[in-house]
Write a protein that holds these residues in place. Structure first.
Motif, PDB file in Angstrom:
ATOM      1  N   GLN A  86     -12.325 -42.129   5.559  1.00  0.00           N
ATOM      2  CA  GLN A  86     -12.061 -42.855   4.317  1.00  0.00           C
ATOM      3  C   GLN A  86     -10.576 -42.839   3.980  1.00  0.00           C
ATOM      4  O   GLN A  86     -10.021 -43.842   3.503  1.00  0.00           O
ATOM      5  N   ALA A  87      -9.927 -41.717   4.241  1.00  0.00           N
ATOM      6  CA  ALA A  87      -8.499 -41.604   3.950  1.00  0.00           C
ATOM      7  C   ALA A  87      -7.689 -42.554   4.834  1.00  0.00           C
ATOM      8  O   ALA A  87      -6.735 -43.190   4.371  1.00  0.00           O
ATOM      9  N   VAL A  88      -8.054 -42.661   6.109  1.00  0.00           N
ATOM     10  CA  VAL A  88      -7.344 -43.563   7.027  1.00  0.00           C
ATOM     11  C   VAL A  88      -7.552 -45.016   6.589  1.00  0.00           C
ATOM     12  O   VAL A  88      -6.605 -45.815   6.558  1.00  0.00           O
ATOM     13  N   LYS A  89      -8.778 -45.371   6.231  1.00  0.00           N
ATOM     14  CA  LYS A  89      -9.058 -46.741   5.788  1.00  0.00           C
ATOM     15  C   LYS A  89      -8.296 -47.069   4.504  1.00  0.00           C
ATOM     16  O   LYS A  89      -7.764 -48.173   4.349  1.00  0.00           O
ATOM     17  N   GLN A  90      -8.238 -46.092   3.596  1.00  0.00           N
ATOM     18  CA  GLN A  90      -7.505 -46.316   2.355  1.00  0.00           C
ATOM     19  C   GLN A  90      -6.018 -46.514   2.625  1.00  0.00           C
ATOM     20  O   GLN A  90      -5.362 -47.359   2.002  1.00  0.00           O
ATOM     21  N   LEU A  91      -5.484 -45.772   3.588  1.00  0.00           N
ATOM     22  CA  LEU A  91      -4.063 -45.917   3.949  1.00  0.00           C
ATOM     23  C   LEU A  91      -3.786 -47.326   4.473  1.00  0.00           C
ATOM     24  O   LEU A  91      -2.780 -47.949   4.125  1.00  0.00           O
ATOM     25  N   GLU A 119       2.254 -38.383  12.272  1.00  0.00           N
ATOM     26  CA  GLU A 119       2.535 -38.849  10.912  1.00  0.00           C
ATOM     27  C   GLU A 119       1.283 -38.837  10.047  1.00  0.00           C
ATOM     28  O   GLU A 119       1.338 -38.489   8.856  1.00  0.00           O
ATOM     29  N   LEU A 120       0.148 -39.179  10.629  1.00  0.00           N
ATOM     30  CA  LEU A 120      -1.105 -39.175   9.867  1.00  0.00           C
ATOM     31  C   LEU A 120      -1.522 -37.758   9.491  1.00  0.00           C
ATOM     32  O   LEU A 120      -1.993 -37.514   8.375  1.00  0.00           O
ATOM     33  N   VAL A 121      -1.352 -36.836  10.429  1.00  0.00           N
ATOM     34  CA  VAL A 121      -1.676 -35.435  10.135  1.00  0.00           C
ATOM     35  C   VAL A 121      -0.863 -34.955   8.947  1.00  0.00           C
ATOM     36  O   VAL A 121      -1.378 -34.299   8.021  1.00  0.00           O
ATOM     37  N   GLU A 122       0.436 -35.282   8.944  1.00  0.00           N
ATOM     38  CA  GLU A 122       1.319 -34.852   7.868  1.00  0.00           C
ATOM     39  C   GLU A 122       0.979 -35.558   6.550  1.00  0.00           C
ATOM     40  O   GLU A 122       0.875 -34.924   5.496  1.00  0.00           O
ATOM     41  N   GLU A 123       0.799 -36.860   6.612  1.00  0.00           N
ATOM     42  CA  GLU A 123       0.599 -37.636   5.391  1.00  0.00           C
ATOM     43  C   GLU A 123      -0.750 -37.378   4.743  1.00  0.00           C
ATOM     44  O   GLU A 123      -0.867 -37.320   3.514  1.00  0.00           O
ATOM     45  N   LEU A 124      -1.791 -37.221   5.564  1.00  0.00           N
ATOM     46  CA  LEU A 124      -3.128 -37.022   5.016  1.00  0.00           C
ATOM     47  C   LEU A 124      -3.463 -35.546   4.810  1.00  0.00           C
ATOM     48  O   LEU A 124      -4.514 -35.224   4.251  1.00  0.00           O
ATOM     49  N   ASP A 125      -2.577 -34.681   5.333  1.00  0.00           N
ATOM     50  CA  ASP A 125      -2.767 -33.231   5.211  1.00  0.00           C
ATOM     51  C   ASP A 125      -4.111 -32.797   5.799  1.00  0.00           C
ATOM     52  O   ASP A 125      -4.943 -32.184   5.126  1.00  0.00           O
ATOM     53  N   VAL A 126      -4.316 -33.187   7.040  1.00  0.00           N
ATOM     54  CA  VAL A 126      -5.558 -32.847   7.743  1.00  0.00           C
ATOM     55  C   VAL A 126      -5.219 -32.203   9.079  1.00  0.00           C
ATOM     56  O   VAL A 126      -4.076 -32.281   9.554  1.00  0.00           O
TER      57      VAL A 126
END
Length: 245
Positions: free
Chosen positions: A23-28, A45-52
Motif C-alpha cells: 500500500q505504501a508503494v502504491k501510495q508513493l 531509496e524505497l527502503v529509506e523513504e518508506l522506512d521498511v
C-alpha cells in the motif's frame, strides 16, 4: 500445538506487513503522479523513504509485480507497470479447468458474460453514432469472407473483427477485458475435442453483426449477436459431447 500457533501468528504478521508495504508503494506512485512506464525510486531509496526492511520491500515488490503494478527490469531498474489482465486470464483458465472436473462448466458461463458485454457494447456504438468510419472493419470483413471461401476463418481474423467493432468507443479497458475472455476461451478450447464448423456459417454470423452495425439497426444487431453466441454454445456443446464430458 503452541509451536504451530506461533508459526501461524508469525506468518500472518509477515503477510500483514507485506500488504502494508504494498500500500505504501502504491501510495508513493500516486502521490508522485507517476504513469505507466515511468522509472521508480531504487530499492535503496524505497527502503529509506518508506522506512521498511529490505526483505519486506522485496516481498511487496514481488507481489506488486505479479499484478502488473510494478515492472522490474533486471539490470535497468523498476518502473510503473502497465495494466494487464494476465493474472485474471490464468486464474479464470485454471478455475474453468477445475470446474470441468467437478461437473460444472465455467467456460459456458464465461461465454454468457461475454455475450452480455458485447451486446451492450455494440448497442453503445450504434446509439452514439460511432459507426460512420468502418474502413478497417470493411477490410477485415473482406478478409473473413476470403478465408471462409478458402475453408477456414482464422482465430486471428475473428478476434480482430470483435476488437474493431468496439474501437470507436475508445475504451482501452474494453479491449483488455474482451482480450482476456478471448485468451481463456482459446486456451480451454484445446482441452476439448475439435468440432467441424462451416466457415461460411461463421463468416455469415459476423457479416450479420457487421451489416446491422453499419445500418445503425439496434434490433438487428441484438438478433445477430444472439445468433453468433448461440453458434459458439452449439460448438461448445458438441465439443463436450465428443470429449465425453
Amino acid at each position: 500445538m503452541t509451536a504451530a500457533r506461533t508459526r501461524g501468528r508469525a506468518t500472518r504478521g509477515r503477510s500483514s506487513r507485506t500488504e502494508e508495504v504494498q500500500q505504501a508503494v502504491k501510495q508513493l506512485i500516486l502521490e508522485r503522479g507517476l504513469a505507466s512506464g515511468d522509472p521508480m525510486p531504487t530499492e535503496f531509496e524505497l527502503v529509506e523513504e518508506l522506512d521498511v526492511s529490505r526483505n519486506s520491500l522485496r516481498e511487496a515488490l514481488k507481489a506488486l509485480q505479479a499484478v502488473g503494478i510494478v515492472e522490474i527490469r533486471h539490470g535497468f531498474g523498476m518502473y510503473v507497470g502497465s495494466m494487464s489482465l494476465g493474472a485474471l486470464v490464468d486464474e479464470l483458465t485454471f478455475h474453468a479447468r477445475m470446474s470441468k472436473r467437478q461437473g460444472r462448466d465455467d467456460l459456458a458461463h464465461l461465454v454468457d458474460v461475454r455475450e452480455v458485454l458485447e451486446r451492450g457494447l455494440v448497442e453503445q456504438v450504434i446509439d452514439r453514432g460511432l459507426a460512420s468510419d468502418t474502413a478497417e472493419l470493411d477490410e477485415i470483413m473482406r478478409r473473413m469472407d476470403a478465408e471462409a471461401a478458402a475453408g477456414q476463418v482464422t482465430p486471428e481474423t475473428d478476434r480482430l473483427f470483435h476488437e474493431l467493432l468496439y474501437r470507436p468507443l475508445a475504451n482501452p479497458i474494453v479491449n483488455q477485458l474482451l482480450g482476456a475472455f478471448w485468451d481463456v476461451y482459446r486456451t480451454l478450447q484445446h482441452d476439448l475435442a475439435p468440432v467441424r464448423q462451416e466457415a461460411a456459417d461463421v463468416a455469415q454470423r459476423h457479416r450479420d453483426i457487421y451489416e446491422a452495425l453499419v445500418s445503425g439497426d439496434r434490433s438487428a444487431a441484438a438478433t445477430a449477436m444472439a445468433a453468433h453466441f448461440r453458434g459458439i454454445r452449439e460448438r461448445l456443446d458438441a465439443a463436450h459431447d465428443d470429449s465425453g464430458a
